[in-house]
Write a protein that holds these residues in place. Sequence first.
Motif, PDB file in Angstrom:
ATOM      1  N   UNK A 143       0.849  -1.208   0.000  1.00 21.81           N
ATOM      2  CA  UNK A 143       0.000   0.000   0.000  1.00 21.81           C
ATOM      3  C   UNK A 143       0.877   1.247   0.000  1.00 21.81           C
ATOM      4  N   UNK A 144       1.895   1.255   0.867  1.00 22.18           N
ATOM      5  CA  UNK A 144       2.790   2.415   0.925  1.00 22.18           C
ATOM      6  C   UNK A 144       3.514   2.579  -0.405  1.00 22.18           C
ATOM      7  N   UNK A 145       4.020   1.468  -0.918  1.00 22.91           N
ATOM      8  CA  UNK A 145       4.791   1.526  -2.167  1.00 22.91           C
ATOM      9  C   UNK A 145       3.947   2.065  -3.326  1.00 22.91           C
ATOM     10  N   UNK A 146       2.796   1.453  -3.566  1.00 23.17           N
ATOM     11  CA  UNK A 146       1.989   1.867  -4.724  1.00 23.17           C
ATOM     12  C   UNK A 146       1.435   3.288  -4.552  1.00 23.17           C
ATOM     13  N   UNK A 147       1.158   3.666  -3.309  1.00 23.33           N
ATOM     14  CA  UNK A 147       0.674   5.029  -3.081  1.00 23.33           C
ATOM     15  C   UNK A 147       1.778   6.037  -3.414  1.00 23.33           C
ATOM     16  N   UNK A 148       3.001   5.720  -2.993  1.00 24.60           N
ATOM     17  CA  UNK A 148       4.126   6.614  -3.296  1.00 24.60           C
ATOM     18  C   UNK A 148       4.353   6.690  -4.811  1.00 24.60           C
ATOM     19  N   UNK A 149       4.264   5.549  -5.485  1.00 28.58           N
ATOM     20  CA  UNK A 149       4.437   5.541  -6.949  1.00 28.58           C
ATOM     21  C   UNK A 149       3.343   6.397  -7.599  1.00 28.58           C
ATOM     22  N   UNK A 150       2.107   6.233  -7.110  1.00 25.96           N
ATOM     23  CA  UNK A 150       1.003   7.022  -7.669  1.00 25.96           C
ATOM     24  C   UNK A 150       1.237   8.517  -7.459  1.00 25.96           C
ATOM     25  N   UNK A 151       1.861   8.866  -6.341  1.00 28.40           N
ATOM     26  CA  UNK A 151       2.124  10.281  -6.063  1.00 28.40           C
ATOM     27  C   UNK A 151       3.394  10.785  -6.731  1.00 28.40           C
ATOM     28  N   UNK A 152       4.204   9.871  -7.233  1.00 29.89           N
ATOM     29  CA  UNK A 152       5.432  10.268  -7.923  1.00 29.89           C
ATOM     30  C   UNK A 152       6.558  10.705  -6.999  1.00 29.89           C
ATOM     31  N   UNK A 153       6.542  10.252  -5.757  1.00 31.76           N
ATOM     32  CA  UNK A 153       7.639  10.606  -4.837  1.00 31.76           C
ATOM     33  C   UNK A 153       8.850   9.701  -5.094  1.00 31.76           C
ATOM     34  N   UNK A 154       9.959  10.065  -4.495  1.00 30.60           N
ATOM     35  CA  UNK A 154      11.186   9.284  -4.665  1.00 30.60           C
ATOM     36  C   UNK A 154      11.171   8.104  -3.687  1.00 30.60           C
ATOM     37  N   UNK A 155      10.678   6.976  -4.169  1.00 29.14           N
ATOM     38  CA  UNK A 155      10.400   5.825  -3.304  1.00 29.14           C
ATOM     39  C   UNK A 155      11.647   5.327  -2.559  1.00 29.14           C
ATOM     40  N   UNK A 156      12.741   5.182  -3.281  1.00 28.33           N
ATOM     41  CA  UNK A 156      13.927   4.585  -2.651  1.00 28.33           C
ATOM     42  C   UNK A 156      14.735   5.574  -1.817  1.00 28.33           C
ATOM     43  N   UNK A 157      14.558   6.859  -2.080  1.00 27.17           N
ATOM     44  CA  UNK A 157      15.337   7.893  -1.382  1.00 27.17           C
ATOM     45  C   UNK A 157      14.407   8.980  -0.873  1.00 27.17           C
ATOM     46  N   UNK A 158      13.517   8.651   0.060  1.00 30.73           N
ATOM     47  CA  UNK A 158      12.570   9.677   0.506  1.00 30.73           C
ATOM     48  C   UNK A 158      13.285  10.891   1.112  1.00 30.73           C
ATOM     49  N   UNK A 159      12.631  12.045   0.999  1.00 26.22           N
ATOM     50  CA  UNK A 159      13.263  13.285   1.464  1.00 26.22           C
ATOM     51  C   UNK A 159      13.592  13.194   2.965  1.00 26.22           C
ATOM     52  N   UNK A 160      14.655  13.835   3.339  1.00 28.40           N
ATOM     53  CA  UNK A 160      15.067  13.997   4.747  1.00 28.40           C
ATOM     54  C   UNK A 160      15.508  12.720   5.455  1.00 28.40           C
ATOM     55  N   UNK A 161      15.527  11.586   4.778  1.00 33.48           N
ATOM     56  CA  UNK A 161      15.832  10.333   5.470  1.00 33.48           C
ATOM     57  C   UNK A 161      17.160   9.738   5.021  1.00 33.48           C
ATOM     58  N   UNK A 162      17.814   9.044   5.951  1.00 38.80           N
ATOM     59  CA  UNK A 162      19.047   8.326   5.623  1.00 38.80           C
ATOM     60  C   UNK A 162      18.845   6.855   5.961  1.00 38.80           C
ATOM     61  N   UNK A 163      19.544   5.988   5.262  1.00 43.39           N
ATOM     62  CA  UNK A 163      19.375   4.546   5.502  1.00 43.39           C
ATOM     63  C   UNK A 163      19.854   4.157   6.894  1.00 43.39           C
ATOM     64  N   UNK A 164      20.956   4.752   7.310  1.00 43.96           N
ATOM     65  CA  UNK A 164      21.476   4.379   8.614  1.00 43.96           C
ATOM     66  C   UNK A 164      21.737   5.663   9.401  1.00 43.96           C
ATOM     67  N   UNK A 165      21.163   5.760  10.601  1.00 42.59           N
ATOM     68  CA  UNK A 165      21.245   6.992  11.366  1.00 42.59           C
ATOM     69  C   UNK A 165      22.329   6.830  12.433  1.00 42.59           C
ATOM     70  N   UNK A 166      23.545   7.290  12.091  1.00 41.00           N
ATOM     71  CA  UNK A 166      24.690   7.053  12.984  1.00 41.00           C
ATOM     72  C   UNK A 166      25.013   8.278  13.837  1.00 41.00           C
TER      73      UNK A 166
END
Length: 364
Positions: free
Chosen positions: A339-362
Amino acid sequence: EKAGHKHYMSKEIFEQPTVISEALNYYMSADGASLILPEPGIDFTKYDRIVMVACGTAFYACFTAKYWFEQIAKVPVEVDIASEFRYREAPISPRTLAIYVSQSGETADTLAALRYTAGKAETIITVTNSSESSMARESDMSLPILAGVEVGVASTKAFSCQLTVLLMLALKAAQDRGVLSEDEIKTQLSALRSLPGLLNLALDQSSAISDVSALLAESSDVLFLGRGAMYPLALEGALKLKEISYIHAEGYASGELKHGPIALVDQNTPIIVLAPRDKLFEKTVSNMQEVMARGGKVLLISDEQGLKEAGDGVWQTIQMPTVPDALAPILYAVPAQLLAYHTAVAKGTDVDQPRNLAKSVTVE
Ligand code: F6R
């Protein structure tokens, strides 16, 4: 490298049956009859309580596991997010098993929380996707989740692999503590063996979920409801949706709704109800009906029988296969992720690199 998928997140969601099979093979004997933990093993009779600490999605895996450890193995479990735990000066009694869950094994707050319990807890275990990480090195034992590299910033397959490993630990605890007989353990283990097949059936719903997501993409607020072990999954579903689609979403325990959040219910707010047909099904359905009586539009996720019994008048449905109770949080993670994935695709957001987020928060 994305194996025909448009995004890493989609590839990783669809890898779940495979990586979970690998985790099952690693922790189960070839005949599927017993659990095998890496040396030196864990003897759950040594502990009176378990403390589980993590951040974000890994925290929701801990929160789900609390239900398993308490219901299946009858061990009291305390869970906390690492950024709170590390500063709240929690007293740790000596017969405590501390379990840290971290995909990266490097999250600063979780590592600091781990260091806080060093020398206080009897044993420290890390459940991680990175056996070489700081947290793995500083633990008495590290348990691999075997998810393979996760590239998408939004955690998907690491979450379901964390859950799978934690469920196996809860079964081991039940076995050590004599709560489940050998036969009952075997039944649970053979249910676990059915998980990859069930996950494939859930993944078959992807295009139906994509149709529902096109509608969700129009909303500015979404609520997720669940009871029991589906409550943490409601929180995880809301996190996943907000982090990649930027739609405001909240997860609530279904029974808590009437204590405040029900004021949010209107015709414009989709309410996603996670309702496997377990012993709380009827209660979840009655909470759902309270929402519908106030004009709420419900997306009901259940199995065929559940949709037949409770689907009248709901806005949308997603059908899951029927699942043994303990496995429901792992199976229902799939529609939450899709649901999250397809909704993001429908909205055209950057699915793999969402804004303001990092993969690992060190950093803290
Ligand atoms: C959400 C997400 C984060 C991480 C959290 C912990 O999709 O990926 O919430 O789960 O930052 O990261 P790890 O597991 O590496 O400690």
